[in-house]
Write a protein that holds these residues in place. Structure first.
Motif, PDB file in Angstrom:
ATOM      1  N   PRO A   1       0.846  -1.195   0.000  1.00  0.00           N
ATOM      2  CA  PRO A   1       0.000   0.000   0.000  1.00  0.00           C
ATOM      3  C   PRO A   1       0.881   1.244   0.000  1.00  0.00           C
ATOM      4  CG  PRO A   1      -0.406  -1.378   1.944  1.00  0.00           C
ATOM      5  CD  PRO A   1       0.777  -1.927   1.267  1.00  0.00           C
ATOM      6  N   SER A   2       0.571   2.207  -0.852  1.00  0.00           N
ATOM      7  CA  SER A   2       1.400   3.408  -0.891  1.00  0.00           C
ATOM      8  C   SER A   2       0.676   4.594  -0.280  1.00  0.00           C
ATOM      9  CB  SER A   2       1.839   3.717  -2.317  1.00  0.00           C
ATOM     10  OG  SER A   2       0.909   4.574  -2.932  1.00  0.00           O
ATOM     11  N   LEU A   3       1.434   5.625   0.025  1.00  0.00           N
ATOM     12  CA  LEU A   3       0.907   6.807   0.690  1.00  0.00           C
ATOM     13  C   LEU A   3      -0.102   7.534  -0.187  1.00  0.00           C
ATOM     14  CD1 LEU A   3       1.376   8.035   3.434  1.00  0.00           C
ATOM     15  CD2 LEU A   3       3.271   9.342   2.516  1.00  0.00           C
TER      16      LEU A   3
ATOM     17  N   LEU B   1       7.413   3.458  -0.365  1.00  0.00           N
ATOM     18  CA  LEU B   1       5.986   3.521  -0.025  1.00  0.00           C
ATOM     19  C   LEU B   1       5.332   4.843  -0.420  1.00  0.00           C
ATOM     20  CD1 LEU B   1       6.156   1.877   3.530  1.00  0.00           C
ATOM     21  CD2 LEU B   1       5.655   0.773   1.351  1.00  0.00           C
TER      22      LEU B   1
ATOM     23  N   VAL C   1      13.890  -5.662   2.177  1.00  0.00           N
ATOM     24  CA  VAL C   1      13.018  -4.478   2.245  1.00  0.00           C
ATOM     25  C   VAL C   1      11.605  -4.865   2.674  1.00  0.00           C
ATOM     26  CG1 VAL C   1      11.813  -2.806   0.760  1.00  0.00           C
ATOM     27  CG2 VAL C   1      14.306  -2.993   0.681  1.00  0.00           C
TER      28      VAL C   1
ATOM     29  N   ILE D   1       9.964  -3.541   6.188  1.00  0.00           N
ATOM     30  CA  ILE D   1       8.710  -2.786   6.269  1.00  0.00           C
ATOM     31  C   ILE D   1       7.757  -3.468   7.260  1.00  0.00           C
ATOM     32  CG2 ILE D   1       6.624  -2.143   4.959  1.00  0.00           C
ATOM     33  CD1 ILE D   1       8.505  -1.646   2.554  1.00  0.00           C
TER      34      ILE D   1
ATOM     35  N   VAL E   1       6.613  -1.410  10.547  1.00  0.00           N
ATOM     36  CA  VAL E   1       5.213  -1.072  10.816  1.00  0.00           C
ATOM     37  C   VAL E   1       4.843  -1.532  12.228  1.00  0.00           C
ATOM     38  CG1 VAL E   1       2.812  -1.562  10.171  1.00  0.00           C
ATOM     39  CG2 VAL E   1       4.518  -1.153   8.391  1.00  0.00           C
TER      40      VAL E   1
ATOM     41  N   GLY F   1      -5.914  -0.553  12.215  1.00  0.00           N
ATOM     42  CA  GLY F   1      -6.275  -0.357  10.808  1.00  0.00           C
ATOM     43  C   GLY F   1      -5.046  -0.201   9.926  1.00  0.00           C
ATOM     44  N   VAL F   2      -4.068   0.546  10.429  1.00  0.00           N
ATOM     45  CA  VAL F   2      -2.833   0.745   9.668  1.00  0.00           C
ATOM     46  C   VAL F   2      -2.040  -0.558   9.611  1.00  0.00           C
ATOM     47  CG1 VAL F   2      -0.679   2.052   9.507  1.00  0.00           C
ATOM     48  CG2 VAL F   2      -2.754   3.168  10.345  1.00  0.00           C
TER      49      VAL F   2
ATOM     50  N   ARG G   1      -3.203  -2.970   6.942  1.00  0.00           N
ATOM     51  CA  ARG G   1      -2.846  -2.689   5.544  1.00  0.00           C
ATOM     52  C   ARG G   1      -1.570  -3.392   5.108  1.00  0.00           C
ATOM     53  NH1 ARG G   1      -3.961   3.213   3.504  1.00  0.00           N
ATOM     54  NH2 ARG G   1      -5.855   3.646   4.660  1.00  0.00           N
ATOM     55  N   TYR G   2      -0.639  -3.537   6.063  1.00  0.00           N
ATOM     56  CA  TYR G   2       0.642  -4.136   5.711  1.00  0.00           C
ATOM     57  C   TYR G   2       0.750  -5.585   6.162  1.00  0.00           C
ATOM     58  CZ  TYR G   2       2.135   0.401   4.216  1.00  0.00           C
ATOM     59  OH  TYR G   2       2.233   1.583   3.533  1.00  0.00           O
TER      60      TYR G   2
ATOM     61  N   CYS H   1       9.196   4.451   5.881  1.00  0.00           N
ATOM     62  CA  CYS H   1       8.121   3.640   6.457  1.00  0.00           C
ATOM     63  C   CYS H   1       7.567   4.294   7.719  1.00  0.00           C
ATOM     64  CB  CYS H   1       8.658   2.243   6.753  1.00  0.00           C
ATOM     65  SG  CYS H   1       7.406   1.088   7.299  1.00  0.00           S
TER      66      CYS H   1
ATOM     67  N   VAL I   1       3.682   5.281   7.898  1.00  0.00           N
ATOM     68  CA  VAL I   1       2.794   4.678   8.897  1.00  0.00           C
ATOM     69  C   VAL I   1       2.170   5.757   9.781  1.00  0.00           C
ATOM     70  CG1 VAL I   1       2.777   3.245  10.970  1.00  0.00           C
ATOM     71  CG2 VAL I   1       3.926   2.437   8.916  1.00  0.00           C
TER      72      VAL I   1
ATOM     73  N   MET J   1      -0.392   7.725   7.786  1.00  0.00           N
ATOM     74  CA  MET J   1      -1.631   6.948   7.625  1.00  0.00           C
ATOM     75  C   MET J   1      -2.433   6.920   8.931  1.00  0.00           C
ATOM     76  SD  MET J   1      -0.655   3.628   5.323  1.00  0.00           S
ATOM     77  CE  MET J   1      -0.381   3.759   3.543  1.00  0.00           C
TER      78      MET J   1
ATOM     79  N   ARG K   1      -4.083  10.260   9.285  1.00  0.00           N
ATOM     80  CA  ARG K   1      -5.163  10.399   8.308  1.00  0.00           C
ATOM     81  C   ARG K   1      -6.405   9.621   8.705  1.00  0.00           C
ATOM     82  NH1 ARG K   1      -2.765   8.922   2.489  1.00  0.00           N
ATOM     83  NH2 ARG K   1      -1.461  10.752   2.173  1.00  0.00           N
ATOM     84  N   GLU K   2      -6.169   8.433   9.259  1.00  0.00           N
ATOM     85  CA  GLU K   2      -7.312   7.592   9.638  1.00  0.00           C
ATOM     86  C   GLU K   2      -7.901   8.010  10.973  1.00  0.00           C
ATOM     87  OE1 GLU K   2      -6.446   3.451   9.254  1.00  0.00           O
ATOM     88  OE2 GLU K   2      -5.965   3.667   7.125  1.00  0.00           O
TER      89      GLU K   2
END
Lengths: 318, 318
Positions: free
Chosen positions: A132-134, A217, A234, A238, A242, A262-263, A266-267, B241, B245, B248, B251-252
């Motif tokens: 998932p990208s920004l 990302l 990599v 990540i 995260v 939630g974040v 995503r990863y 990263c 993170v 995100m 934002r959420e």
């Protein structure tokens, strides 16, 4: 719309064995409508299927040997009769439309190349993972771990394979390709990457040049090409980063853990549904070794959807 | 307690030029009590010093050429008279105790090796960066970008350099060394890493074996050895990263951005005070190109503290 054969699932792969893979197969069948063939130790799989009252729904093809998760598994995978070897052969014969395993990446790659075979002209397969990208979409990291020591020519092929994946799986008509390196200017990087950059610059590809680690990302490129060693480091960095950042945020009381979940999701491997092995004659999805039933089910659904678009073959011949 | 000479600061390096580097020098001097020698375009530096009313406090050594931030800078850095070349020479002569630059990593490494020289027996220098780990301490990533194509022997030296750094800078008496690879078992990795692993296993070092990407920030090893290409990609991937993170999460609506800022700060270049170039006859700290005054000041303070312990030399001879 192509009608594709059932997903062949290596029921012996993964850290949790048949209890989770069979539950995943049942979920794939019942929640996503995906036809499944289970491959593995027959008696054990039948017992698990009975627990779900799913004996009539899902076929079992016996394979006496399980492939261990260790690296030695890659060698053992060559054994005729392993669930990996039997599973890949079913795809080769056209009985199955795609193959899913949560086994050791090395073992799955070895077996898939041997059993399913490379697409015409492809020197080495590459593992693609959509991150998932920004910017909101996803970026394809390729190779995320199939070929640890590629040549520059192989890396240029990874770019084509990644473009095929971005088009067919992510629905990106004109994906931009970047090369992972340690400086944005041409000529920055190690020998391998500098040679790959020269090759990519000379090809008729939408190549934007070098991408640095902090841009992986950011969404600057749709496809990020690298060797399988760097790509795997990599990908896992990540994953760990995260987890670390969100744990630190929770510890410092910046937010409740459940609000940060939630974040994290995503990863998580559950979300991206596994890595796809590109460049073969059939679709192969490798789920995370730690996958539970729901992740296995999602990997099966992704494999089934992908088999219709056959990104490996399309990319290889483009 | 060794009394060390002043910190020599490349006033022309970095994205923001003398306005920030001179402000950083003044802050280092006034807030941290660090003696500084500025190297660069004399008239411009004097003008900046006047703005801070600091002309009497900080010496200026003129260097007519600035080294551009581009890769070409590495070649230009060889020019006699560049701020990098003059600065490194001051350390070589013993006028300065350490050198700080926010210039291009490649250019600083080239100049430092040429001007200050490698410590006895060291084949190639390595860049060390201390990353905050989940266990609360820090992990040294080495090489984080000085030598893109090391040999296995050089990587074994990076382990020794990293151990020296962990002991003298992080105060870790018995640091554990891990090798960054793509599987935890011996024999997993690319050719270079597998050869380095064989070498490290045979040395009398506290070597715990392979470390995967998701363990970089876990604290499993105190020193993580890798080649400068992979190390730099990993360092910058973590940087991006963390930003992604936290963006995100904000934002959420999981947490207010200012509540997440504490975590962001831990991984910001301001906190770790820059990367240290190990394996030379003098201490060299490379600050991030984007550094503002406070980061420059911190890098100067780190360099001054390090010069007393001289980790490069100690590590090389251990």
């Amino acid at each position: 719309m192509t009608i594709t054969g059932p997903v062949v699932l290596d029921a012996m792969g993964g850290d949790h064995g048949p209890a989770e893979t069979v539950a995943g197969a049942v979920e794939a069948r019942r929640a996503h409508g995906v036809p499944i063939i289970l491959v593995g130790a027959e008696a054990q799989l039948s017992r698990e299927l009975r627990r779900h009252e799913a004996e009539g729904e899902i076929a079992v093809v016996p394979a006496p040997h399980a492939v261990p998760m260790s690296e030695r598994g890659a060698a053992a995978a060559a054994l005729t009769g392993s669930s990996l070897a039997v599973g890949c052969d079913l795809v080769h014969q056209g009985v199955g439309g795609s193959f899913v395993s949560a086994g050791s990446t090395g073992a799955v790659v070895t077996c898939a190349v041997r059993g399913i075979g490379r697409a015409a002209g492809v020197l080495r397969p590459a593992l693609a993972v959509a991150l998932p990208s920004l910017r909101g979409g996803a970026t394809v990291l390729v190779d995320a771990g199939a070929t640890a020591d590629p040549s520059p020519t192989m890396m240029a092929q990874f770019a084509r394979l990644g473009i095929g994946y971005a088009r067919s799986v992510l629905g990106r008509p004109d994906p931009i390709v970047g090369l992972l390196s340690i400086g944005s200017e041409p000529g920055k990087g190690n020998r391998l990457t500098c040679q790959a950059e020269e090759l990519l610059t000379g090809l008729p590809l939408p190549f934007t040049g070098n991408i640095e680690g902090h841009e992986v990302l950011s969404g600057r490129a749709d496809v990020i090409v690298t060797d399988g060693f760097t790509g795997n480091v990599v990908l896992k960095t990540i994953e760990g980063c995260v987890r670390t950042v969100l744990t630190m945020a929770a510890r410092e009381g910046a937010a409740a853990p459940e609000r940060l979940a939630g974040v994290a999701r995503r990863y998580a491997p559950e979300t991206h549904g596994g890595a796809t092995l590109l460049g073969l004659r059939g679709t192969v999805v490798i789920a995370h070794g730690s996958s539970r039933a729901t992740t296995i089910a999602r990997a099966c659904a992704v494999a089934h959807a992908l088999a219709g678009t056959a990104p490996g073959t399309e990319a290889a011949t483009s």
